[in-house]
Write an enzyme that holds these catalytic residues in place. Structure first.
Site, PDB file in Angstrom:
ATOM      1  NE  ARG A  79      45.822   1.968 -73.663  1.00 46.67           N
ATOM      2  CZ  ARG A  79      44.664   1.986 -72.994  1.00 46.67           C
ATOM      3  NH1 ARG A  79      44.501   2.735 -71.924  1.00 46.67           N
ATOM      4  NH2 ARG A  79      43.658   1.224 -73.393  1.00 46.67           N
ATOM      5  CD  GLU A 168      38.857  -0.843 -69.052  1.00 45.25           C
ATOM      6  OE1 GLU A 168      37.717  -0.420 -68.849  1.00 45.25           O
ATOM      7  OE2 GLU A 168      39.783  -0.692 -68.232  1.00 45.25           O
ATOM      8  CG  ASN A 295      43.288  -0.960 -68.876  1.00 42.08           C
ATOM      9  OD1 ASN A 295      44.456  -0.891 -69.286  1.00 42.08           O
ATOM     10  ND2 ASN A 295      42.266  -0.429 -69.528  1.00 42.08           N
ATOM     11  CE1 TYR A 297      42.309   3.001 -63.041  1.00 50.38           C
ATOM     12  CE2 TYR A 297      41.489   1.270 -64.475  1.00 50.38           C
ATOM     13  CZ  TYR A 297      42.022   2.529 -64.303  1.00 50.38           C
ATOM     14  OH  TYR A 297      42.270   3.325 -65.399  1.00 50.38           O
ATOM     15  CD  GLU A 374      42.643   2.614 -68.811  1.00 47.43           C
ATOM     16  OE1 GLU A 374      41.884   2.518 -67.819  1.00 47.43           O
ATOM     17  OE2 GLU A 374      42.225   2.743 -69.973  1.00 47.43           O
TER      18      GLU A 374
END
Ligand code: PNW
Length: 471
Positions: A79, A168, A295, A297, A374
């Protein structure tokens, strides 16, 4: 000793991710013109230590070496993002041949090695001229984005496996135009809401424009940094609205959520949403969202502001102290510091948040294919005297999050793939080069690449299509 294996579905896409401005460098080469990140990072005081992406990891010149690493890792997909001002420079007649050739060679090199190209059209590098004409708060930017998508789609569209319009948009709209900790550094809550709408519109127009020119077998997507919000229901509802449903609503339900409009009514009347816009954004049977990129985290913990908390009011974990709020309409929400351990970003490590987020998406939008585009962690990595980078905490982070993905899949969630952020250490936006997310270490003085232990570990996961633990 025996092995316990957590096996992934056949055909699960194993990848790694990067973004153009974070790795390419060559900021002024071969006809590229400035993006908002060039201007922002070259402005003193905006990025830690005055770092810029002028050189970054020099991937623009070192891509053959990086491609060999991807092949040696056994990646099934890569990506990357396309730099808008590299392929459509300001004031130029149209596509810049040299800029396009760079991506064309990369895509061919990936395909030669059996790696699927997953291309993102916008990972935050807006041409500076478009910002000067109003940026994302201006409607015209969405139309210009669709034009860019169609032009680049026409030249790469026969070879790219998955097209992602935006990375994002929450960060673009709210870190770029409300808190100002990202380019272009504006602090105007009303403008940030208009930006969010025009980003949604840009996605809708571009994905349809792309479909008219690219291979009919290509997959179409958008990547969102969805927040897994925990805490007091009213506080969590407000953040969920302005972090998640502001994008998911028009895309998957065909309209903006009523509670979001009510929460932000003191800032804007939303008159920038014109008749037909929501239909232009929505995924439809003739222009479906083939896969939603997620994504993840860290989770988010909130409560209503009571004036004396230890959390930071309307400023999330890990956001720059003292910056304006990136949460329009949610000034009365407080972000609570979460339990450790933490990454170098100060982000709490908690893989259960990813599992719960995947389950929630499956419940709210059944049948929607998902991909983790991600996931990763920054740690203070150094090359040890033995020449290796012993990043055991990153291995633990990746292993625990992959296990969470596997549990979600076992519970029936359609997760198609996983991309580690990031292939290489790189320019971490307003933190410059101080934060290392790579599975490959970069010594910025020499541009020497060293595989971290996590890269060796990830290679084994990919080849086994499983996480293997000794028990
Ligand atoms: C993402 N936040 O950025 C981006 O897609 C990457 O380019 C970046 O390097 C990576 O995550 C690590 O930060 C984010 O403040 C930046 O909530 C900031 C936030 C979230 C994501």
């Amino acid at each position: 000793m025996t092995d316990r294996r957590t096996v992934f579905p056949e055909g699960f896409l194993w990848g790694a991710a990067t973004a153009a401005y974070q790795i390419e460098g060559a900021a002024d080469e071969d006809g590229r013109t400035p993006s908002i990140w060039d201007v922002y990072s070259r402005t003193p005081g905006k990025v830690l230590d005055g770092d810029t992406g002028d050189v970054a990891t020099d991937h623009y010149h070192r891509w053959p070496e990086d491609l060999r690493s991807m092949a040696d890792l056994g990646l099934g997909a890569y990506r990357f993002s396309i730099s808008w001002p590299r392929v459509l420079p300001e004031g130029g007649p149209g596509l810049n041949g040299k800029g396009v050739d760079f991506y064309s060679r990369l895509v061919d090199g990936l395909l030669d090695r059996g790696i699927a190209p997953v291309a993102t059209l916008y990972h935050w590098d807006l041409p500076q001229g478009l910002e000067e004409a109003g940026g994302w708060p201006a409607r015209d930017t969405a139309l210009r984005f669709a034009d860019y998508a169609e032009r680049i789609g026409a030249v790469l569209g026969d070879r790219v496996h998955t097209w992602t319009t935006l990375n994002e948009p929450w960060c673009t709209a709210f870190l770029g135009y409300a808190s100002g900790v990202h380019a272009p550094g504006r602090t105007d809550p009303a403008a940030s809401l208009a930006a969010a709408h025009h980003l949604n519109l840009a996605h809708g127009l571009a994905t349809r424009a792309l479909r008219s020119v690219v291979s009919p077998t290509a997959q179409h997507s958008i990547t969102l940094n969805l927040h897994h919000v925990r805490g007091e229901p009213e506080a969590a509802r407000k953040i969920d609205a302005v972090a998640n449903r502001i994008f998911l609503g028009p895309l998957l339900d065909g309209c903006y959520p009523a509670d979001l409009l009510a929460d932000t009514a003191g800032l804007t009347d939303w008159s920038f949403v014109r008749d037909g816009d929501e239909a232009a954004i929505a995924a439809t049977p003739d222009a479906p969202l083939d896969v939603l990129g997620v994504n993840y985290y860290s989770p988010t913990l909130v409560r209503m502001w009571n004036g004396d908390g230890d959390g930071s009011r309307a400023a999330a974990d890990g956001h720059r102290q003292g910056a304006a709020s990136p949460w329009p309409g949610a000034d009365d929400v407080e972000f609570v510091r979460q339990p450790g351990p933490y990454t170098e970003m100060g982000w709490s490590i908690d893989a259960t948040g990813m599992e719960e987020l995947l389950l929630r998406l499956h419940r709210d939008h059944p049948g929607l294919p998902l991909m983790i585009t991600e996931n990763g962690a920054a740690f203070d990595d150094r090359v040890a005297p033995d020449g290796h980078v012993h990043d055991d905490r990153r291995i633990a982070y990746l292993r625990d999050h992959l296990a969470a993905v596997a549990r979600a899949i076992a519970a029936g969630v359609d997760v198609r793939g996983y991309f580690a952020w990031s292939l290489l250490d790189n320019f971490e936006w307003s933190y410059g080069y101080s934060k290392r997310f790579g599975i490959i270490h970069v010594d910025y003085a020499t541009q020497r690449r060293t595989w971290k232990d996590s890269a060796l570990w990830y290679r084994d996961v990919i080849s086994a299509n499983a996480i293997v633990s000794e028990v």
